[in-house]
Design an enzyme around this catalytic site. Structure first.
Site, PDB file in Angstrom:
ATOM      1  N   ASN A 119      67.922  26.789   3.868  1.00 12.17           N
ATOM      2  CA  ASN A 119      68.531  27.202   2.604  1.00 12.17           C
ATOM      3  C   ASN A 119      67.717  26.601   1.467  1.00 12.17           C
ATOM      4  O   ASN A 119      66.963  25.652   1.684  1.00 12.17           O
ATOM      5  CB  ASN A 119      69.971  26.663   2.524  1.00 12.17           C
ATOM      6  CG  ASN A 119      70.036  25.163   2.738  1.00 12.17           C
ATOM      7  OD1 ASN A 119      70.109  24.696   3.875  1.00 12.17           O
ATOM      8  ND2 ASN A 119      69.952  24.398   1.680  1.00 12.17           N
ATOM      9  N   THR A 128      73.633  12.890   2.700  1.00 19.50           N
ATOM     10  CA  THR A 128      74.571  11.869   2.254  1.00 19.50           C
ATOM     11  C   THR A 128      74.055  11.147   1.015  1.00 19.50           C
ATOM     12  O   THR A 128      74.788  10.411   0.368  1.00 19.50           O
ATOM     13  CB  THR A 128      74.804  10.848   3.401  1.00 19.50           C
ATOM     14  OG1 THR A 128      75.046  11.597   4.594  1.00 19.50           O
ATOM     15  CG2 THR A 128      75.987   9.959   3.172  1.00 19.50           C
ATOM     16  N   ALA A 130      71.899   8.662   0.778  1.00 16.43           N
ATOM     17  CA  ALA A 130      71.539   7.252   0.905  1.00 16.43           C
ATOM     18  C   ALA A 130      70.029   7.116   0.721  1.00 16.43           C
ATOM     19  O   ALA A 130      69.261   7.832   1.366  1.00 16.43           O
ATOM     20  CB  ALA A 130      71.947   6.730   2.284  1.00 16.43           C
ATOM     21  N   VAL A 239      57.479  32.100   5.494  1.00 20.30           N
ATOM     22  CA  VAL A 239      56.021  32.009   5.649  1.00 20.30           C
ATOM     23  C   VAL A 239      55.696  32.045   7.137  1.00 20.30           C
ATOM     24  O   VAL A 239      56.136  31.184   7.903  1.00 20.30           O
ATOM     25  CB  VAL A 239      55.467  30.734   4.974  1.00 20.30           C
ATOM     26  CG1 VAL A 239      53.981  30.578   5.267  1.00 20.30           C
ATOM     27  CG2 VAL A 239      55.709  30.795   3.474  1.00 20.30           C
ATOM     28  N   HIS A 457      66.873  12.402  10.965  1.00 21.83           N
ATOM     29  CA  HIS A 457      65.685  11.849  10.293  1.00 21.83           C
ATOM     30  C   HIS A 457      64.530  11.821  11.288  1.00 21.83           C
ATOM     31  O   HIS A 457      64.362  10.840  12.006  1.00 21.83           O
ATOM     32  CB  HIS A 457      65.979  10.430   9.792  1.00 21.83           C
ATOM     33  CG  HIS A 457      67.166  10.358   8.877  1.00 21.83           C
ATOM     34  ND1 HIS A 457      67.993   9.271   8.804  1.00 21.83           N
ATOM     35  CD2 HIS A 457      67.650  11.251   7.983  1.00 21.83           C
ATOM     36  CE1 HIS A 457      68.945   9.499   7.903  1.00 21.83           C
ATOM     37  NE2 HIS A 457      68.763  10.699   7.394  1.00 21.83           N
ATOM     38  N   ASN A 491      59.378  14.066   6.206  1.00 18.94           N
ATOM     39  CA  ASN A 491      59.525  12.859   7.021  1.00 18.94           C
ATOM     40  C   ASN A 491      58.499  12.806   8.151  1.00 18.94           C
ATOM     41  O   ASN A 491      58.170  11.729   8.648  1.00 18.94           O
ATOM     42  CB  ASN A 491      60.941  12.778   7.584  1.00 18.94           C
ATOM     43  CG  ASN A 491      61.995  12.810   6.482  1.00 18.94           C
ATOM     44  OD1 ASN A 491      61.733  12.383   5.355  1.00 18.94           O
ATOM     45  ND2 ASN A 491      63.169  13.334   6.792  1.00 18.94           N
ATOM     46  N   THR A 503      64.267   9.710   3.226  1.00 18.27           N
ATOM     47  CA  THR A 503      63.883  10.699   2.211  1.00 18.27           C
ATOM     48  C   THR A 503      63.175  10.062   1.009  1.00 18.27           C
ATOM     49  O   THR A 503      62.166  10.580   0.522  1.00 18.27           O
ATOM     50  CB  THR A 503      65.122  11.497   1.748  1.00 18.27           C
ATOM     51  OG1 THR A 503      65.772  11.984   2.917  1.00 18.27           O
ATOM     52  CG2 THR A 503      64.736  12.657   0.863  1.00 18.27           C
TER      53      THR A 503
END
Ligand code: FAD
Length: 522
Positions: A119, A128, A130, A239, A457, A491, A503
């Site tokens: 999206n 979240t 953090a 893409v 992550h 990441n 992030t």
């Protein structure tokens, strides 16, 4: 090099957005065209869905982000209905499992919770928020310390990071005090219990407007800013290939998922920030295959528990009045009631863990009303230790030239295993979690290790390195080895073993890459 460079950015999450922002700001004649496979969810592109007040609209925005697991909305996203089985389970709301079980699904039996969001704003519309900073060996050794400080400061500005969010919550302070009593003597100065930095803008009524890719894009999506004239975002634009001529990337092939038409878009620089699995997948599909591509996959493993906060214990630090104030503030935003957020950060050598401590009105699961801790007046703490994964070449994702995924790209297989080193640190973290829980109240859920992939992550799959020795995909400025005009972000570029939410670190590395790319293009 053209005097009016065009930069194609693949992926509209926080990292693609950071590249777009820095490049448009630093190159007065450059245009950035961003392609996003998923739909735009909110009027402001990339806004966090947590800010949507209406619960039905919020739910719909989350479903629209779930790619092949969007149910009836799937066809509107350009995903053929026939290729996916119905009735499979979904991952965290707003995300879709890579191994969702239908035709064209990835294979990830040893990393089953691996998930992505498709999206505008990417996972950054669901996160979240953090935003801890990397510390000690989590940092990348070849980036000098002074530069880290500057990059992290810029990344914090881009993400609107608040280092003392909810610091005025007396209950939050009580939780910190109880943790300090339990662990204070064992932790180095400056690395004890503290508030967890989060990305967002506190509002006058005490609530938070959570940050997404929208705040990173900033002036690029503000029609009143002249910078917005040099930025275009195309949603539902997939893409399929990075086009390479000789040893230079010259553009991308993009499918418009509404019309099904594919076109070539020429570019002086291609930035791929399509997450830690789909970035290496797109490189592979384009014939760009450094040996480290997809290898050295890491995440941080998560050991979690839920605690009912004990009235007597917290009562030593917070009063009934404080609790009333806390409840009043939470009621301002019943759809997003997290209040105080605390942590104990990573430190070396004795505490190679990150503890995240979220104070909330309810447990994250339905608690049996007859449970003695049901309806606990002082609320609950959901907390978890992040435990690092030491990078190994064996862990990673491979791509098949024979089997295609639901989009028609080389399908993925993830192979991953915990070693004795990780298992020992997980056992240590579980013990620490028992102590932390015991200090705060009563266990409502036993400490448990979440399945591999649960952290969301994922790191290492397009790692940066100092030399082209086969253990990295890109150079220290995220430029893919051997292909000019091609940069990777996200990441996946992180080569270290991390215990924390990555992030902020990835935005910092992106700022470094974008500054170098601006230099290269000017
Ligand atoms: P993403 O945000 O994943 O964006 C990549 C985008 O690329 C996607 O939108 C995808 O659709 C698009 N894309 C992929 N392939 C193509 C293609 N071929 N063509 C066009 N577009 C493509 N991180 C933290 O640091 N702290 C947190 O507290 C935290 N909490 C989280 C909670 C949840 C529920 C989730 C889902 C994530 C959380 N994360 C958190 C992770 C965080 O959101 C990610 O680290 C961050 O969004 C990564 O940014 P990115 O731009 O690299 O990738």
């Amino acid at each position: 090099m053209s005097h009016h460079p065009t930069i194609a950015v693949v992926g509209s999450g926080p990292i693609g957005s950071a590249y777009a922002r820095v490049l448009v700001e630093q190159l007065p004649d450059a245009r950035v065209v961003m392609f996003e496979a998923g739909p735009q969810l909110t009027a402001i592109p990339g806004e966090s869905v947590r800010n949507i007040p209406d619960p039905d609209e919020k739910q719909r925005a989350r479903e629209l982000s779930q790619g092949p697991q969007s149910g009836a909305l799937r066809e509107s996203l350009g995903i053929p209905a026939g290729v996916v089985v119905e009735g499979m389970f979904t991952a965290r709301q707003g995300t879709h499992l890579l191994d969702f079980g239908g035709e064209g699904s990835a294979h990830a039996p040893t990393f089953p919770a691996a998930a992505a969001a498709t999206n505008v704003g990417g996972q950054g519309a669901h996160w979240t928020c953090a935003t801890p900073s990397p510390a000690f060996s989590e940092k990348i050794a070849f980036i000098p310390d002074e530069e880290w400080d500057d990059l992290l400061a810029t990344a914090k500005d881009l993400l609107h990071v608040q280092s003392a969010a909810f610091a005025d919550s007396a209950v939050g302070e009580g939780i910190r005090s109880l943790l300090e009593e339990e662990f204070g003597d064992e932790l180095p100065e400056g690395y004890g219990p503290g508030t967890l930095p989060v990305a967002g803008d506190p509002q006058p009524d005490g609530s938070m407007r959570w940050a997404g890719a929208d705040v990173v894009l900033g002036p690029l999506i503000d029609p009143a800013s002249p910078l917005s004239e040099r930025f275009t975002l195309h949603d539902l634009s997939f893409v399929r290939r990075i086009v390479v001529e000789g040893d230079r990337a010259i553009g991308v092939e993009v499918e418009d998922l509404r019309t099904k038409e594919t076109r070539f878009v020429g570019a002086d620089l291609v930035v791929v920030a399509a997450d830690a699995f789909r970035t290496p997948q797109l490189l592979w599909a384009s014939g760009i295959r450094p040996v480290a591509l997809g290898r050295y996959l890491t995440e941080h493993h998560v050991v979690i528990t839920t605690i009912a906060v004990d009235a007597d214990r917290i009562g030593r630090f917070a009063s009934e009045q404080d609790l009333e104030a806390e409840i009043a503030r939470r009621s301002l935003n019943p759809a997003d009631p997290v209040a105080a957020v605390n942590r104990i950060p990573f430190s070396e050598p004795d505490h190679p863990f990150s503890l995240q401590v979220m104070y909330a009105e309810n447990p994250p699961f339905q608690l049996d009303p007859t449970h003695p801790a049901a309806g606990n007046r002082w609320g609950y703490v959901n907390m978890g230790y992040g435990v690092r994964k030491h990078p190994r070449v064996e862990d990673g994702v491979t791509f098949s030239d024979d089997e295609l995924d639901y989009r028609g790209l080389p399908n993925m297989t993830i192979e991953y295993a915990l070693t004795d080193v990780e298992n020992a640190e997980i056992a240590e973290a579980t013990e620490l979690l028992r102590r932390a829980g015991g200090a705060l109240g009563t266990f409502v859920a036993e400490p448990r290790l979440l399945p591999n992939g649960s952290s969301l992550h994922y790191m290492g799959t397009t790692r940066i390195g100092e030399t082209d020795d086969g253990t990295s995909v890109a150079d220290p400025w995220s430029r893919v080895w051997g292909v000019d005009g091609l940069v990777v972000g996200g990441n996946g570029v992180i080569p270290t073993a991390n215990t924390m939410n990555p992030t902020l670190m990835s935005v910092a590395v992106a700022v470094r890459g974008a500054r170098k790319a601006a230099e290269d293009l000017s």
